[in-house]
Scaffold this active site. Sequence first.
Site, PDB file in Angstrom:
ATOM      1  N   HIS A 127       0.870  -1.169   0.000  1.00  0.00           N
ATOM      2  CA  HIS A 127       0.000   0.000   0.000  1.00  0.00           C
ATOM      3  C   HIS A 127       0.917   1.233   0.000  1.00  0.00           C
ATOM      4  O   HIS A 127       1.717   1.414   0.923  1.00  0.00           O
ATOM      5  CB  HIS A 127      -0.919   0.016   1.219  1.00  0.00           C
ATOM      6  CG  HIS A 127      -1.929  -1.095   1.201  1.00  0.00           C
ATOM      7  ND1 HIS A 127      -2.310  -1.795   2.328  1.00  0.00           N
ATOM      8  CD2 HIS A 127      -2.641  -1.624   0.169  1.00  0.00           C
ATOM      9  CE1 HIS A 127      -3.210  -2.702   2.000  1.00  0.00           C
ATOM     10  NE2 HIS A 127      -3.426  -2.625   0.693  1.00  0.00           N
ATOM     11  N   GLU A 130       1.616   3.481   3.040  1.00  0.00           N
ATOM     12  CA  GLU A 130       2.133   2.856   4.260  1.00  0.00           C
ATOM     13  C   GLU A 130       3.645   2.754   4.103  1.00  0.00           C
ATOM     14  O   GLU A 130       4.176   1.749   3.611  1.00  0.00           O
ATOM     15  CB  GLU A 130       1.453   1.505   4.479  1.00  0.00           C
ATOM     16  CG  GLU A 130      -0.056   1.656   4.687  1.00  0.00           C
ATOM     17  CD  GLU A 130      -0.819   0.345   4.709  1.00  0.00           C
ATOM     18  OE1 GLU A 130      -0.169  -0.720   4.806  1.00  0.00           O
ATOM     19  OE2 GLU A 130      -2.073   0.387   4.625  1.00  0.00           O
ATOM     20  N   HIS A 234       3.262  -3.575   6.590  1.00  0.00           N
ATOM     21  CA  HIS A 234       2.151  -2.633   6.395  1.00  0.00           C
ATOM     22  C   HIS A 234       2.201  -1.553   7.479  1.00  0.00           C
ATOM     23  O   HIS A 234       3.069  -1.578   8.359  1.00  0.00           O
ATOM     24  CB  HIS A 234       0.810  -3.362   6.485  1.00  0.00           C
ATOM     25  CG  HIS A 234       0.533  -4.288   5.338  1.00  0.00           C
ATOM     26  ND1 HIS A 234      -0.564  -4.164   4.511  1.00  0.00           N
ATOM     27  CD2 HIS A 234       1.207  -5.377   4.876  1.00  0.00           C
ATOM     28  CE1 HIS A 234      -0.559  -5.123   3.599  1.00  0.00           C
ATOM     29  NE2 HIS A 234       0.508  -5.876   3.812  1.00  0.00           N
ATOM     30  N   GLU A 338       1.981  -5.388  10.634  1.00  0.00           N
ATOM     31  CA  GLU A 338       1.563  -3.993  10.753  1.00  0.00           C
ATOM     32  C   GLU A 338       2.496  -3.320  11.770  1.00  0.00           C
ATOM     33  O   GLU A 338       2.451  -3.620  12.960  1.00  0.00           O
ATOM     34  CB  GLU A 338       0.119  -3.912  11.233  1.00  0.00           C
ATOM     35  CG  GLU A 338      -0.894  -4.605  10.321  1.00  0.00           C
ATOM     36  CD  GLU A 338      -1.371  -3.708   9.180  1.00  0.00           C
ATOM     37  OE1 GLU A 338      -0.947  -2.528   9.123  1.00  0.00           O
ATOM     38  OE2 GLU A 338      -2.171  -4.185   8.355  1.00  0.00           O
TER      39      GLU A 338
END
Length: 570
Positions: A127, A130, A234, A338
């Site tokens: 993404h 990110e 991420h 993440e």
Amino acid sequence: MLIPKQAVLAAVTLCAGIAFAIQVPTSDQISLSTGNDRSDVLSGFTGVGNEPRAYRPDTSSLDFVYHNHDDMTRYLRATTARYPNLTALYSIGKSVQGRELWVMVVSASPYEHMLGKPDVKYIGNIHGNEAVGRELLLHMIQYLITSYTTDPYIKWLLDNTRIHILPSLNPDGYAASKEGTCDGGQGRYNSRGFDLNRNFPDYFKQNNKRSQPETEAVKEWINKIQFVLSGSLHGGALVASYPYDNTPNAKICRSSSTCAVFNSYVSAPSLTPDDDVFKHLSLTYANNHAKMSRGVACKSASPSFENGITNGAAWYPLTGGMQDYNYIWHGCMEVTLEVSCCKFPPAYELRKYWDDNQLSMIKFLAEAHRGVQGFVMDPNGGPIERAQLKIKGRDVGFSTTKYGEFWRILMPGVYKLEVFADGFVPRDVDFMVVEQHPTLLNVTMQPSKPPTQSSSPVPPPSPPPSEFSALGERVDEHFEQQPSPQQEPTTAPVFNDQAQHATPSTTTARIAAAIAPTITSSQHQHPIFKFAPANGTQSQQHGEGGDSSANATTTRRTPAGLNDRLVFTN
């Protein structure tokens, strides 16, 4: 542990009732904790307390700032020119807008596959907005190459693993993003407006989204290289999320705004047959992270995660995720990491994020050396390519490489391996996994139809090319081919269902001989990936410069690093 000169014979009875004979060959002194045994080097990495080696990047080449695509390209080219024996730079394709999807290999054998040693990968910035993972991976490269000669743990890792790092899978989205933006979707998608983490084939539901160039590049990449372990970095949360991301019965999260709805309640988990392994991998990252294992929510309206991990579908289900595709289609265990509550935090916070994640990123990769690995061979010791393997009771399978190699991350215990190959009688083999080091399991398959006297002799397997055939034409002018790193050979216990004497070095030598010790490089009409020259130009001839010309002949040496594990020979 040292064993004096003696032969020890013991019987190990497995749950299935099969007794294996363990024989330690005669030797003056045999060390069982060398090579791939991680126990010798774990303390060397952590140093005082549980802190990794202090990392001070050379700010003239890489500082804690954001790097646009041109800056990143210059850094990667300069790095592979400065460290040609530890790095190799190649591209797996281009983004929609024509930006290269760079991958840096960091290993003691960056250009050549190391027989019996796993390939692992990190992917960042799927993404585009990110951005923390993108910078963490650039510093990861710098940390590994500058620590190789000073940190025993890093040296062990690079001597026994090939680490592929793709800092940015979505460089077009990154170019459209804005520093300081913690939320929102600007730059999340590729330049055509597709979410790349919803763009892969899906096992549970048909994914009708048009496949994107970036997605196709990854699919071709992992089809050519059999990765054992993967992490996808991420931002926007602080958690390690593991498969499955999708489930047959759940509503689907199609966008970041829709995903927020799922934060208000708990979805049903969708567990893989390897749930124990995925939880362990996720906990390895979370527990070595400075904050993740606390499970604290990033915001009051955001969910908290027990121990800093979650099943993907339990958090929110999605179709077309990359980690499910890696696992189901290719047997690669991927975890979504993440790593920041803010998607694109200010650059002055990057040092903090590095300090939080440094230990986790290293320890996670080392888990590729847990479980079972080995070779599937024919009766003559030749490798069997694309043999299908499955751990009994775990229905997601995996396959062998062109060299007959396989790897599977498993927790300690007793297992049964099911092996299938065209033209061979299926095999079931019992084996044991221990905590300290991987188990080497060599499986010999018998032909399903014995050859008759009138049958033509089976030709020997074709000599494999170097990894250039998998990664395409090499065009690095600064490359000088290095043999795979050698370690002092030792003799390990041998597990054999017929109590015959065999050693790992013998088995490895048979495999090496079968796949042709002399390898002749050749030109390739349709290269898959191209190695990048340090000066930014591309050579048109394979192996340009020095003794690495297209007609040069190199000799593959048998790695001795396979001699340090429990071995089951069947």
